[in-house]
Design an enzyme around this catalytic site. Structure first.
Site, mmCIF file in Angstrom:
data_model
loop_
_atom_site.group_PDB
_atom_site.id
_atom_site.type_symbol
_atom_site.label_atom_id
_atom_site.label_comp_id
_atom_site.label_asym_id
_atom_site.label_seq_id
_atom_site.Cartn_x
_atom_site.Cartn_y
_atom_site.Cartn_z
ATOM 1 N N MET A 1 -75.704 -38.851 -23.869
ATOM 2 C CA MET A 1 -77.049 -38.607 -23.353
ATOM 3 C C MET A 1 -77.898 -37.998 -24.439
ATOM 4 S SD MET A 1 -78.502 -38.513 -20.271
ATOM 5 C CE MET A 1 -76.932 -38.435 -19.441
ATOM 6 N N CYS A 2 -79.044 -38.575 -24.663
ATOM 7 C CA CYS A 2 -79.901 -38.037 -25.687
ATOM 8 C C CYS A 2 -81.288 -37.873 -25.102
ATOM 9 C CB CYS A 2 -79.968 -38.986 -26.879
ATOM 10 S SG CYS A 2 -78.351 -39.270 -27.637
ATOM 11 N N GLY A 3 -82.113 -37.124 -25.820
ATOM 12 C CA GLY A 3 -83.519 -37.012 -25.474
ATOM 13 C C GLY A 3 -84.313 -37.757 -26.515
#
Ligand code: NAG
Ligand code: NAG
Ligand code: NAG
Ligand code: NAG
Ligand code: NAG
Length: 628
Positions: A1-3
């Site tokens: 999960m990344c932003g």
């Protein structure tokens, strides 16, 4: 999960990092705690600039900081996704690297579309193609990763994209998961306006796009300065087969009904399983689910030497957690995860409960619920309603806690050598209010209903994994270190698990049910997935959805509806029948016949605050917080 986040500016001067609001940056960093970077792209002689901001949660291969930039082509990639299949990624490789490499070697638009079509796994991305001055972005077919957009009249921030925003900023919308968007930035700079090209998903065997009325749907919320062009000559290939809407040839077993009236639930399941055809389907379903879960529990870095110094002895660090109510969806996930997670590694079962009002003060509302949510006695003689009414500290003994504990016992029976960490997460009203205001309202936004609030809060507290471990008799505080959180979302939409499906079936028969199920899977991105991804990602953890694996969806879509559910049969059996049969076949007994209980009721969050609201009402508790 990344932003991931990108701002496009048409002003004379390159954008300043301060354009990125501090509260948004803060929320992006929470999603990607391993590395944060910014990059500004300016182009000589062309009046456009892009600011890219990438925040990485490290899970596979070597740590790959984002945004990625290719020195030869000048291309830039922000990738928030997982390649589980479709494109080869070795265990030690980072998928961001590989996708970027593939994207950079695409020589035309069709190449890009077929590359994205071939990926199996959740993703959202932003790709800057320097030679064409194009910005590409979008979400996977189901919309399993969040992406928001915002268009502005101001030239210094004409288009903005981000995984997560903040509620103070009232113009964000979810990017529709209807396909891939392309913006020609050169054209944008010349006209001072944004034109979006949309490439839609299409089923391989069909002429028409997989989704109807996309033009209206996408343009409804666009400001007038933005135009939408749907490119009909090019499209993406849907990663799943279309829903089988067959309704004839209803087999005999539908007639079985009066016969099973007085038969025990488990025996009814056994009667279904006695049929060869049914049994074969059940095993196919178990196999395809098992494959989906295997991909989701093995795609991550496991450090073989990483032992946890612990009162429980030297056990491996927990990598996998499951949102766990003890209901049949979470039980099936747990039982199949057990097949693939190394046996010396514990599995965290995250069980959330909201404090129910003191006994006596809940008199009328309790009566109201009775009957509706009454649980049947299980074959072991465990009667949830008795426990509810009777012993121990009542305050957090909500229905999901009780079924959760019972589920834990079943899992221990299935595999006694596994350490199952049952994490009791108790949430008080004070905690709920504080965390909603600090975090959750920003994550749920731009969704805004009472239901979004209840589920957003319940999922946030559950996935944080901070509670009490009650394994070996003693209780101690615990914080789940697992970066992967498995959830059962998608089971009810595909296997007719909601009570509205029964109503629909009674009114409109199988045809109506097919329409309803098709519609629900089509809108799951905008109803659930973006929100859940933002909420779970906030803990620096990654949500993975085994029921929305492409192989699982294709398998279920290929079956006629009566193989998946039999809504002529009573509650606790008929809905999600195939899933219940699979659970029974895996040796899960009591949990396989538990009726569906929505998370907001099971965890009792819906009872904690205002009880007179409809789930679809706008939630005032989310809204009033925006005053700065
Ligand atoms: C990504 O992983 C590959 C190995 O698979 C490695 O060579 C590369 O350096 C990594 N990228 C970064 C930026 O660390
Ligand atoms: C796109 O490029 C590939 C080679 O990378 C080529 O095979 C294909 O025909 C091209 N497609 C179009 C529509 O030009
Ligand atoms: C559709 O896309 C193709 C390739 O991306 C492009 O050549 C064509 O001009 C586009 N058509 C329209 C109407 O924009
Ligand atoms: C229980 O319900 C009755 C009737 O609705 C009400 O008058 C009474 O105040 C309630 N008791 C408590 C403790 O809330
Ligand atoms: C949570 O609630 C359960 C059941 O009411 C209770 O046994 C447990 O001690 C509570 N834990 C905390 C930390 O309050």
């Amino acid at each position: 999960m990344c932003g991931i986040c990108c701002l496009v500016s048409l002003s004379q001067h390159p954008p300043n990092i301060s354009l990125l609001k501090e509260d948004i940056l803060y929320n992006l960093r929470r999603r990607g705690p391993s590395s944060s970077q910014e990059l500004v792209k300016t182009v000589p002689h062309l009046p456009y600039h892009c600011l890219f901001s990438g925040h990485v949660l490290h899970l596979r291969g070597q740590m790959t900081p984002q945004p990625m930039e290719d020195p030869t082509s000048d291309n830039v990639l922000l990738w928030n996704g997982e390649v589980f299949d479709g494109i080869p990624v070795e265990a030690e490789e980072n998928d961001t690297d590989i996708i970027f490499h593939h994207l950079c070697s695409c020589s035309n638009d069709s190449d890009i579309l077929s590359l994205l079509s071939s990926i199996r796994g959740p993703w959202s991305f932003i790709f800057y193609q320097a030679c064409k001055h194009c910005l590409w972005f979008g979400r996977d077919f189901f919309g399993r990763r969040s992406l928001l957009w915002q268009f502005n009249e101001e030239l210094d921030n004409i288009l903005a994209l981000t995984s997560v925003s903040a509620i103070s900023d009232h113009q964000w919308r979810e990017v529709p998961a209807s396909g891939i968007f392309k913006v020609d930035l050169q054209d944008c700079a010349a006209t001072k306006a944004v034109t979006l090209s949309l490439y839609q998903w299409r089923y391989p065997s069909r002429e028409n796009p997989s989704e109807e009325g996309v033009s209206e749907k996408v343009s409804t919320h666009l400001p007038t300065c933005v135009s939408l062009v749907i490119n009909e000559s090019n499209s993406l290939t849907a990663p799943v087969v279309p829903l089988n809407k067959e309704v004839c040839n209803i087999p005999e077993e539908f007639q079985l009904l009066h016969f099973i009236k007085n038969v025990d639930d488990m025996e009814v399941l056994q009667m279904f399983l006695a049929e060869q055809h049914k049994k074969k389907l059940v095993h196919q379903f178990i196999d395809v689910m098992s494959g989906a879960i295997k991909r989701r529990v093995l795609c991550l870095v496991r450090d073989a030497d990483q032992l946890q110094g612990d009162v429980l002895g030297d056990v491996r660090k927990t990598e996998i957690a499951i949102l766990f109510s003890g209901g049949v969806d979470s039980m099936l996930i747990a039982a199949l995860a057990d097949r693939h997670v190394p046996v010396e590694e514990p599995i965290d079962l995250l069980n959330v409960a909201f404090m129910v009002p003191e006994q006596g003060s809940q008199n009328s509302s309790t009566k109201h619920r009775k009957g509706k949510n009454q649980l049947p006695p299980s074959p072991e003689g465990l009667n949830v309603n008795n426990i509810m009414a009777g012993n121990s500290v009542p305050s957090f003994n909500v229905p999901d806690r009780i079924t959760g504990r019972a589920g834990l016992e079943e899992l221990k029976n299935i595999n006694p050598s596994r350490l199952w960490n049952f994490v009791e997460i108790n949430v008080t009203l004070e905690d709920l209010k504080a965390m909603r205001q600090q975090h959750i309202c920003h994550l749920v936004y731009p969704l805004d209903t009472v239901l979004d609030d209840s589920i957003g809060c319940a999922v946030w507290f559950a996935s944080r994994g901070k509670g009490l471990l009650t394994n070996q008799g003693d209780k101690r505080p615990y914080q789940s270190p697992a970066k992967i959180v498995l959830t059962g979302i998608g089971a009810d939409e595909q296997l007719a698990g909601y009570s509205r499906h029964r109503v629909c079936f009674e009114k409109h028969g199988l045809e109506g049910l097919n329409e309803e199920l098709g519609m629900e899977l089509g809108r799951i991105s905008s109803r659930n997935l973006g929100r859940d991804d933002r909420v779970i990602g906030d803990h620096g953890k990654e949500a993975r959805f085994p029921f929305l694996d492409e192989d699982v969806v294709s398998f279920l879509n290929s079956l006629p509806v009566w193989e998946k559910a039999n809504l002529a049969v009573r509650r606790g059996i008929g809905e999600k029948l195939l899933l219940r049969l699979a659970a029974a076949e895996l040796g899960l007994t009591a949990s396989s016949v538990l009726p569906k209980r929505a998370m907001q009721f099971g965890s009792r969050i819906a009872k904690m605050e205002n009880r007179n609201e409809k789930a679809s009402d706008k939630c005032t508790r989310l809204q009033t917080l925006s005053i700065e």
